[in-house]
Design an enzyme around this catalytic site. Structure first.
Site, PDB file in Angstrom:
ATOM      1  N   GLU A  46       0.913  -1.176   0.081  1.00 40.67           N
ATOM      2  CA  GLU A  46      -0.061  -0.023  -0.060  1.00 40.67           C
ATOM      3  C   GLU A  46       0.870   1.371   0.100  1.00 40.67           C
ATOM      4  O   GLU A  46       0.217   2.311   0.254  1.00 40.67           O
ATOM      5  CB  GLU A  46      -0.977   0.033   1.257  1.00 40.67           C
ATOM      6  CG  GLU A  46      -2.174  -1.033   1.003  1.00 40.67           C
ATOM      7  CD  GLU A  46      -3.185  -0.762   2.012  1.00 40.67           C
ATOM      8  OE1 GLU A  46      -4.317  -0.190   1.744  1.00 40.67           O
ATOM      9  OE2 GLU A  46      -2.872  -0.999   3.379  1.00 40.67           O
ATOM     10  N   HIS A  57      -0.740   5.596   7.531  1.00 36.46           N
ATOM     11  CA  HIS A  57      -2.146   4.820   7.193  1.00 36.46           C
ATOM     12  C   HIS A  57      -2.619   3.870   8.261  1.00 36.46           C
ATOM     13  O   HIS A  57      -1.315   3.082   8.744  1.00 36.46           O
ATOM     14  CB  HIS A  57      -1.824   4.296   5.846  1.00 36.46           C
ATOM     15  CG  HIS A  57      -2.955   3.154   5.610  1.00 36.46           C
ATOM     16  ND1 HIS A  57      -4.291   3.309   5.543  1.00 36.46           N
ATOM     17  CD2 HIS A  57      -2.762   1.815   5.180  1.00 36.46           C
ATOM     18  CE1 HIS A  57      -4.761   2.277   5.434  1.00 36.46           C
ATOM     19  NE2 HIS A  57      -3.973   1.365   5.142  1.00 36.46           N
ATOM     20  N   HIS A  62      -5.199   1.041  10.700  1.00 33.03           N
ATOM     21  CA  HIS A  62      -6.420   0.541  10.535  1.00 33.03           C
ATOM     22  C   HIS A  62      -7.178   0.584  12.179  1.00 33.03           C
ATOM     23  O   HIS A  62      -7.556  -0.402  12.424  1.00 33.03           O
ATOM     24  CB  HIS A  62      -6.355  -1.092  10.322  1.00 33.03           C
ATOM     25  CG  HIS A  62      -5.536  -1.439   8.766  1.00 33.03           C
ATOM     26  ND1 HIS A  62      -4.878  -2.570   8.727  1.00 33.03           N
ATOM     27  CD2 HIS A  62      -5.591  -0.854   7.944  1.00 33.03           C
ATOM     28  CE1 HIS A  62      -4.400  -2.634   7.645  1.00 33.03           C
ATOM     29  NE2 HIS A  62      -4.675  -1.311   6.767  1.00 33.03           N
ATOM     30  N   HIS A 112     -11.948  -0.237   6.076  1.00 31.63           N
ATOM     31  CA  HIS A 112     -10.549  -0.755   5.997  1.00 31.63           C
ATOM     32  C   HIS A 112      -9.651   0.035   7.076  1.00 31.63           C
ATOM     33  O   HIS A 112      -8.968  -0.431   7.872  1.00 31.63           O
ATOM     34  CB  HIS A 112      -9.973  -0.071   4.440  1.00 31.63           C
ATOM     35  CG  HIS A 112      -8.607  -0.218   4.389  1.00 31.63           C
ATOM     36  ND1 HIS A 112      -7.885  -0.197   3.071  1.00 31.63           N
ATOM     37  CD2 HIS A 112      -7.416  -0.560   5.033  1.00 31.63           C
ATOM     38  CE1 HIS A 112      -6.754  -0.155   3.121  1.00 31.63           C
ATOM     39  NE2 HIS A 112      -6.367  -0.470   4.350  1.00 31.63           N
TER      40      HIS A 112
HETATM   41 ZN    ZN Z   1      -4.452  -0.668   4.965  1.00 31.38          ZN
END
Ligand code: ZN
Length: 237
Positions: free
Chosen positions: A73, A92, A94, A162
């Site tokens: 990612e 980033h 979760h 996500h």
């Molecule tokens: Zn992710």
């Protein structure tokens, strides 16, 4: 300041706060070349050391991977750095409490002063608008661009089903924003539960957001977080 050491500390800080699990990541724009950024290889955040940091160009090609595997990612980071010249750090994650807001019609709203930036807007990235039938991962330049477009000029964006992405002009700001975004989501869920259906919640208003956000760089927390994180590495050897 050593940028690589700061980035290693950022990984450890986010893991310590439960913001990134085995799969989250944080990047920083290179101080020596704004067209490059630094990101750890594919490894659990709690285990990141300076040897795991890879430099990328803004198309997310590794400059010298030294045989290391890149995170799939990484395009999240490269495409946001391309789209937002003033952004120097991207997280980033979760983190669990934000996900319910990404799958319902209830938007995140500012209610906690440490997360007043929520009031600047936290758009929700619906990956189906860009591509159908994905595994929800942003693992191509195209999906990275679509996410950056949804993010626009905002400090953070949710990613449906996500997680989220947070950005900042500095690494402490991006890290602090992801820690407090998680806390703010949890508090909003609690406030909604306490207030009950249709109950009144005193959200932070626009003028309070405007007054709070410029000073919110987490400058007091960062040295403490960083020192603890780096001490943890030394004590483990
Ligand atoms: Zn992710």
């Amino acid at each position: 300041m050593n940028q690589v050491e700061d980035l290693v500390a950022a990984y450890r800080i986010l893991a310590e706060h439960g913001v990134i699990d085995a799969y989250g990541h944080v990047s920083v724009r290179s101080a020596s070349d704004p067209k490059r950024y630094l990101l750890a290889r594919s490894i659990a955040p709690e285990l990141v050391t300076q040897a795991d940091i890879i430099e990328y160009d803004l198309d997310s090609n590794p400059i010298d991977p030294r045989g290391m595997e890149s995170v799939r990612e990484r395009f999240i980071h490269g495409e946001i750095f391309k789209a937002r010249p003033e952004v120097n750090a991207v997280v980033h994650n979760h983190s669990p409490s934000v996900v319910p807001f990404s799958v319902t019609e209830t938007p995140m709203r500012p209610l906690f002063h440490m997360a007043a930036f929520v009031g600047l807007g936290v758009p929700n990235f619906e990956i189906r608008d860009a591509a159908k039938g994905t595994d929800l991962l942003v693992k191509t330049p195209y999906l990275g661009q679509a996410l950056a477009k949804t993010l626009g000029g905002s400090p953070a964006a949710l990613m449906r089903g996500h997680g989220s992405v947070t950005v900042g002009e500095t690494l402490p700001r991006a890290v602090g924003r992801s820690i407090y975004l998680e806390q703010s989501a949890r508090m909003q869920l609690q406030a909604i539960a306490i207030a009950g259906p249709g109950g009144k919640i005193a959200y932070i208003d626009e003028s309070e957001v405007k007054a709070s956000v410029p000073a919110q760089d987490y400058g007091r927390a960062w040295p403490m977080w960083r020192a603890k994180a780096l001490a943890g590495i030394k004590s483990k050897g």
